[in-house]
Design a protein around this motif. Structure first.
Motif, PDB file in Angstrom:
ATOM      1  N   ASP A  38      27.322  24.249  -0.794  1.00 52.30           N
ATOM      2  CA  ASP A  38      27.190  22.795  -0.878  1.00 52.30           C
ATOM      3  C   ASP A  38      25.865  22.373  -0.247  1.00 52.30           C
ATOM      4  N   CYS A  39      25.125  21.526  -0.910  1.00 54.04           N
ATOM      5  CA  CYS A  39      23.827  21.074  -0.388  1.00 54.04           C
ATOM      6  C   CYS A  39      23.963  20.344   0.944  1.00 54.04           C
ATOM      7  N   ARG A  40      25.128  19.791   1.234  1.00 53.24           N
ATOM      8  CA  ARG A  40      25.347  19.137   2.528  1.00 53.24           C
ATOM      9  C   ARG A  40      25.229  20.167   3.656  1.00 53.24           C
ATOM     10  N   VAL A  41      25.709  21.392   3.427  1.00 56.61           N
ATOM     11  CA  VAL A  41      25.597  22.452   4.423  1.00 56.61           C
ATOM     12  C   VAL A  41      24.126  22.839   4.602  1.00 56.61           C
ATOM     13  N   VAL A  42      23.362  22.840   3.527  1.00 61.47           N
ATOM     14  CA  VAL A  42      21.918  23.110   3.618  1.00 61.47           C
ATOM     15  C   VAL A  42      21.262  22.038   4.485  1.00 61.47           C
ATOM     16  N   TYR A  43      21.554  20.775   4.213  1.00 58.67           N
ATOM     17  CA  TYR A  43      21.003  19.675   5.015  1.00 58.67           C
ATOM     18  C   TYR A  43      21.366  19.847   6.490  1.00 58.67           C
ATOM     19  N   GLU A  44      22.638  20.077   6.779  1.00 59.41           N
ATOM     20  CA  GLU A  44      23.095  20.212   8.171  1.00 59.41           C
ATOM     21  C   GLU A  44      22.411  21.379   8.869  1.00 59.41           C
ATOM     22  N   SER A  45      22.218  22.473   8.156  1.00 54.84           N
ATOM     23  CA  SER A  45      21.565  23.648   8.731  1.00 54.84           C
ATOM     24  C   SER A  45      20.098  23.376   9.021  1.00 54.84           C
ATOM     25  N   ILE A  46      19.411  22.728   8.101  1.00 53.45           N
ATOM     26  CA  ILE A  46      17.999  22.400   8.321  1.00 53.45           C
ATOM     27  C   ILE A  46      17.861  21.369   9.437  1.00 53.45           C
ATOM     28  N   ARG A  47      18.749  20.400   9.474  1.00 50.04           N
ATOM     29  CA  ARG A  47      18.749  19.401  10.556  1.00 50.04           C
ATOM     30  C   ARG A  47      18.910  20.102  11.902  1.00 50.04           C
ATOM     31  N   ASP A  48      19.891  21.014  12.002  1.00 49.04           N
ATOM     32  CA  ASP A  48      20.141  21.699  13.267  1.00 49.04           C
ATOM     33  C   ASP A  48      19.016  22.673  13.618  1.00 49.04           C
ATOM     34  N   GLY A  49      18.463  23.335  12.615  1.00 48.81           N
ATOM     35  CA  GLY A  49      17.330  24.223  12.855  1.00 48.81           C
ATOM     36  C   GLY A  49      16.105  23.470  13.340  1.00 48.81           C
ATOM     37  N   HIS A  50      15.889  22.304  12.799  1.00 47.30           N
ATOM     38  CA  HIS A  50      14.765  21.458  13.238  1.00 47.30           C
ATOM     39  C   HIS A  50      15.003  20.966  14.666  1.00 47.30           C
ATOM     40  N   ALA A  51      16.211  20.491  14.937  1.00 43.25           N
ATOM     41  CA  ALA A  51      16.531  19.974  16.267  1.00 43.25           C
ATOM     42  C   ALA A  51      16.430  21.056  17.346  1.00 43.25           C
TER      43      ALA A  51
END
Length: 141
Positions: A38-51
């Motif tokens: 799910d692209c939502r998991v991609v978003y959450e992962s990139i958000r957390d990786g950035h943070a």
């Protein structure tokens, strides 16, 4: 490449029949997305990786989607674009993002993504070796 003490070496998430792995190696960021994620998991992962500091704003990045079978959800791509001013500051060389996919229409998708991330250069490749060469050119420039 060593990471700072509080920066994770990698981030991996699996959900149902898909997975994302984000890691740094030799000055490059590697993002591998596989299965029906799910692209939502991609978003959450990139958000957390950035943070967490794992994902930088202007690090040459290989996005390997050769085994991705899910769909592209533009709402989530736009949320990723809104996370940070991705790419190089004005006056500096643009960051590079190489996408590896053998899907025939993926080159067109990359052209749209480049519009959303205007401070970096985006290119589509069918295989990882030419993509890595293009990314490493940015490191030696």
């Amino acid at each position: 490449m060593e990471t700072e003490p509080d920066v994770p070496a990698a981030l991996t998430r699996q959900k149902y029949d898909g997975a994302i792995n984000i890691r740094r190696d030799d000055g490059l960021l590697h993002i591998t997305i596989s299965g029906d994620l799910d692209c939502r998991v991609v978003y959450e992962s990139i958000r957390d990786g950035h943070a967490s500091g794992l994902i930088g704003l202007n690090i040459p990045t290989l996005v390997d989607m050769r085994n991705y079978t899910g769909s592209i959800e533009w709402r989530e791509i736009m949320r990723i674009a809104a996370l940070a001013p991705w790419g190089a500051p004005a006056g500096e060389a643009a960051g590079r993002v190489a996408y590896v996919s053998q899907a025939r229409l993926f080159a067109s998708i990359v052209k749209v993504v480049e519009i959303l991330f205007q401070r970096s250069r985006h290119r589509h490749f069918n295989e990882p070796d030419p993509a890595l060469l293009w990314l490493r050119e940015a490191l030696s420039a």
